[in-house]
Design an enzyme around this catalytic site. Structure first.
Site, PDB file in Angstrom:
ATOM      1  N   HIS A  40      17.149  84.252  81.967  1.00 39.06           N
ATOM      2  CA  HIS A  40      18.412  84.395  82.691  1.00 39.06           C
ATOM      3  C   HIS A  40      19.546  84.881  81.790  1.00 39.06           C
ATOM      4  O   HIS A  40      20.405  85.631  82.226  1.00 39.06           O
ATOM      5  CB  HIS A  40      18.741  83.086  83.417  1.00 39.06           C
ATOM      6  CG  HIS A  40      17.734  82.782  84.489  1.00 39.06           C
ATOM      7  ND1 HIS A  40      17.020  81.609  84.551  1.00 39.06           N
ATOM      8  CD2 HIS A  40      17.261  83.544  85.519  1.00 39.06           C
ATOM      9  CE1 HIS A  40      16.177  81.658  85.589  1.00 39.06           C
ATOM     10  NE2 HIS A  40      16.305  82.811  86.177  1.00 39.06           N
TER      11      HIS A  40
ATOM     12  N   GLU B  49      16.983  87.489  98.927  1.00 46.80           N
ATOM     13  CA  GLU B  49      15.696  86.865  98.601  1.00 46.80           C
ATOM     14  C   GLU B  49      14.849  86.870  99.871  1.00 46.80           C
ATOM     15  O   GLU B  49      15.276  86.344 100.899  1.00 46.80           O
ATOM     16  CB  GLU B  49      15.939  85.441  98.096  1.00 46.80           C
ATOM     17  CG  GLU B  49      14.715  84.542  98.020  1.00 46.80           C
ATOM     18  CD  GLU B  49      13.608  85.058  97.097  1.00 46.80           C
ATOM     19  OE1 GLU B  49      13.868  85.231  95.896  1.00 46.80           O
ATOM     20  OE2 GLU B  49      12.478  85.278  97.601  1.00 46.80           O
TER      21      GLU B  49
ATOM     22  N   ASP C 250      15.299  90.842  90.082  1.00 47.10           N
ATOM     23  CA  ASP C 250      14.749  89.622  89.497  1.00 47.10           C
ATOM     24  C   ASP C 250      13.522  89.258  90.341  1.00 47.10           C
ATOM     25  O   ASP C 250      13.523  88.310  91.115  1.00 47.10           O
ATOM     26  CB  ASP C 250      15.815  88.531  89.571  1.00 47.10           C
ATOM     27  CG  ASP C 250      15.372  87.230  88.944  1.00 47.10           C
ATOM     28  OD1 ASP C 250      14.248  87.162  88.412  1.00 47.10           O
ATOM     29  OD2 ASP C 250      16.152  86.253  89.017  1.00 47.10           O
ATOM     30  N   SER C 251      12.473  90.054  90.158  1.00 49.49           N
ATOM     31  CA  SER C 251      11.344  90.018  91.097  1.00 49.49           C
ATOM     32  C   SER C 251      10.090  89.415  90.486  1.00 49.49           C
ATOM     33  O   SER C 251       9.984  89.214  89.284  1.00 49.49           O
ATOM     34  CB  SER C 251      11.017  91.443  91.539  1.00 49.49           C
ATOM     35  OG  SER C 251      10.405  92.143  90.465  1.00 49.49           O
ATOM     36  N   THR C 252       9.125  89.154  91.352  1.00 51.52           N
ATOM     37  CA  THR C 252       7.770  88.829  90.921  1.00 51.52           C
ATOM     38  C   THR C 252       7.086  90.111  90.447  1.00 51.52           C
ATOM     39  O   THR C 252       7.692  91.180  90.424  1.00 51.52           O
ATOM     40  CB  THR C 252       6.976  88.254  92.111  1.00 51.52           C
ATOM     41  OG1 THR C 252       7.065  89.184  93.194  1.00 51.52           O
ATOM     42  CG2 THR C 252       7.550  86.925  92.554  1.00 51.52           C
TER      43      THR C 252
ATOM     44  N   GLY D  14      14.679  93.015 100.244  1.00 57.92           N
ATOM     45  CA  GLY D  14      15.595  93.808  99.433  1.00 57.92           C
ATOM     46  C   GLY D  14      15.400  95.304  99.607  1.00 57.92           C
ATOM     47  O   GLY D  14      16.350  96.092  99.512  1.00 57.92           O
TER      48      GLY D  14
ATOM     49  N   ASP E 121      15.227  81.298  92.600  1.00 62.17           N
ATOM     50  CA  ASP E 121      15.446  80.037  91.886  1.00 62.17           C
ATOM     51  C   ASP E 121      16.918  79.820  91.551  1.00 62.17           C
ATOM     52  O   ASP E 121      17.327  78.708  91.243  1.00 62.17           O
ATOM     53  CB  ASP E 121      14.593  80.006  90.613  1.00 62.17           C
ATOM     54  CG  ASP E 121      14.898  81.168  89.695  1.00 62.17           C
ATOM     55  OD1 ASP E 121      15.920  81.106  88.984  1.00 62.17           O
ATOM     56  OD2 ASP E 121      14.124  82.143  89.673  1.00 62.17           O
TER      57      ASP E 121
ATOM     58  N   PRO F 186       4.691  90.380  97.533  1.00 58.29           N
ATOM     59  CA  PRO F 186       5.993  90.747  98.094  1.00 58.29           C
ATOM     60  C   PRO F 186       6.841  91.619  97.183  1.00 58.29           C
ATOM     61  O   PRO F 186       7.712  92.332  97.655  1.00 58.29           O
ATOM     62  CB  PRO F 186       6.669  89.397  98.377  1.00 58.29           C
ATOM     63  CG  PRO F 186       5.856  88.358  97.703  1.00 58.29           C
ATOM     64  CD  PRO F 186       4.488  88.917  97.498  1.00 58.29           C
TER      65      PRO F 186
END
Lengths: 283, 283
Positions: free
Chosen positions: A62, A106, A155-157, A138, A86, A162
């Site tokens: 972060h 999100e 700030d993704s997986t 998004g 988160d 997804p």
């Protein structure tokens, strides 16, 4: 008894964490969401069995996703966060008085809900009055935006599940359009170590590089992500993250950070040869 | 069948590697020595169950232990390597024509023997005619040396077992005495992530800091060591590894490296705040 969480970094390398309690487990509309209480890393949130955040090293990620662009352009006022359920990215953003508005988009409300319940360490600032939370895709959200954001943080997986559509040329073109003239795009860019991560890093970098006049990669130490060698992309219409006299102004803000400082800001863009080679390769 | 090698990074975090064959396993006079053939990391050498080198990422460690001091002082001619039985450190050293002599002091002949047999990738240069191999205790070896080496590289195991005496004030004092006026000491300095490694990093840094006029820490990404966030100490009687115009001369040598370059040389000394805080703490 012993309870161990195991993540496959590759099919031939695994990282295992001793767990005290499995606090939450549910399938959302998008992915499997789990929360664990661990001995070494405190509470941890995993999505589809992959580590997203934990109390021990979330500060690294972060700090590096937020403070690098914020120091590169001291005039950032409007921010779009894609993913980041988160709340850790928003937590760092709201520390800046100059930031007027944050849209956080999100796709999975369950991620936000469990973070609010189990991870106050990251989610504490989601109630800040400058934050608008959108439970949307998004990829769709950004399509209608033009010249609106000074900063977009992806700030993704990983680009499987997804997060996939956040690694396409169409999405990066829409980011370009949604950004102001001094706008910056920072995106989660995987890792240069294991084959699958390398492939995604190179694909994403190549696309961004052909979309933005400035596109660089910076690295950081993220021990609980595969290999611990993790990357963000920095792209802009002109602002350079290193050759930039404004960076030192950040120190006047007096923000206390555990990882970031203006030295490591510059150092993070100094990459090993093998990473530079990957950036120069044509696929 | 499946065969997995597991290393305990802490008692609550484990890293496991799928193994094809267990090629060697014996108890030497000093430690347990194992060689594995793995799918992800190629051949790997472990000592007392801890990863020392593997074919996938040994280049990071050996680039960073050797090229940082060699670029900091272009006049290094005589070198002492303590430990380093796999030969990777010597392999990088002998690429410099200017180096006239290398004493390598490895306490455990078995480590050299298995490296010669199984790890030509690291041990290939041990037969270089400038290299004198001593199967002795480095702690004893250095006691009689005075003003002899331009560089001492402590390429050791952790400070538990045979490596323990290489983390004492007495040893660092002997290094100081053994170094020439422009001499440099680089030592394996553990990691700032898990508690045990932090403790050893701080202890070692504190001792070196009180022995040498210049003492700094630099970091690198070493994915197969615990946390992947690993440190070397750089100490000298006056030469600075960063504020040093000679560093760029290294590029004229034309050495091809996979990790090191003169940018990352400087970037590696730019440390996160939490690492700087550990250096400033009094124990």
């Amino acid at each position: 008894m012993e309870l161990w969480y195991t993540e496959e970094h590759t099919e031939n390398a695994r990282f295992s964490i001793k767990v005290d309690k499995h606090l939450f487990s549910e399938q959302s509309d998008f992915q499997r969401v789990d929360v664990f209480e661990s001995y070494e890393f405190g509470k941890m949130l995993t999505l589809d069995g992959l580590m997203m955040v934990n109390e021990k090293d979330e500060f690294v990620y972060h700090d590096m996703i937020v403070h690098v662009p914020l120091a590169s352009n001291p005039n950032i006022k409007n921010v779009l966060v894609i993913g980041g359920g988160d709340g850790g990215t928003v937590r760092e953003l709201v520390r800046y008085n100059r930031i007027e508005h944050i849209d956080m988009v999100e796709i999975d409300k369950m991620v936000v809900d469990v973070s609010l319940k189990y991870l106050p360490i990251t989610s504490s600032a989601l109630s800040d009055k400058r934050v608008d939370l959108h439970y949307k895709d998004g990829i769709e959200f950004i399509k209608t935006k033009e010249n609106e954001y000074d900063l977009i943080l992806v700030d993704s997986t990983d680009p499987i599940g997804p997060g996939e559509g956040l690694f396409t040329t169409e999405f990066y073109n829409n980011c370009y359009k949604a950004l102001t003239e001094d706008g910056i795009l920072v995106n989660q860019s995987e890792s240069p170590y294991y084959d699958r991560d390398i492939r995604e890093f190179k694909r994403s970098y190549k696309k961004i590089h052909s979309t933005f006049p400035v596109s660089k990669i910076y690295q950081f130490h993220m021990p609980t992500y595969p290999s611990g060698h993790w990357l963000f992309g920095f792209a802009s219409k002109g602002i350079d993250p290193v050759e930039n006299e404004k960076i030192n102004e950040w120190n006047k803000l007096g923000l206390k950070t555990k990882y970031y400082n203006t030295d490591i800001h510059r150092g993070a863009f100094m990459l090993p040869n093998f990473v530079k080679d990957m950036m120069n390769e044509n696929e």
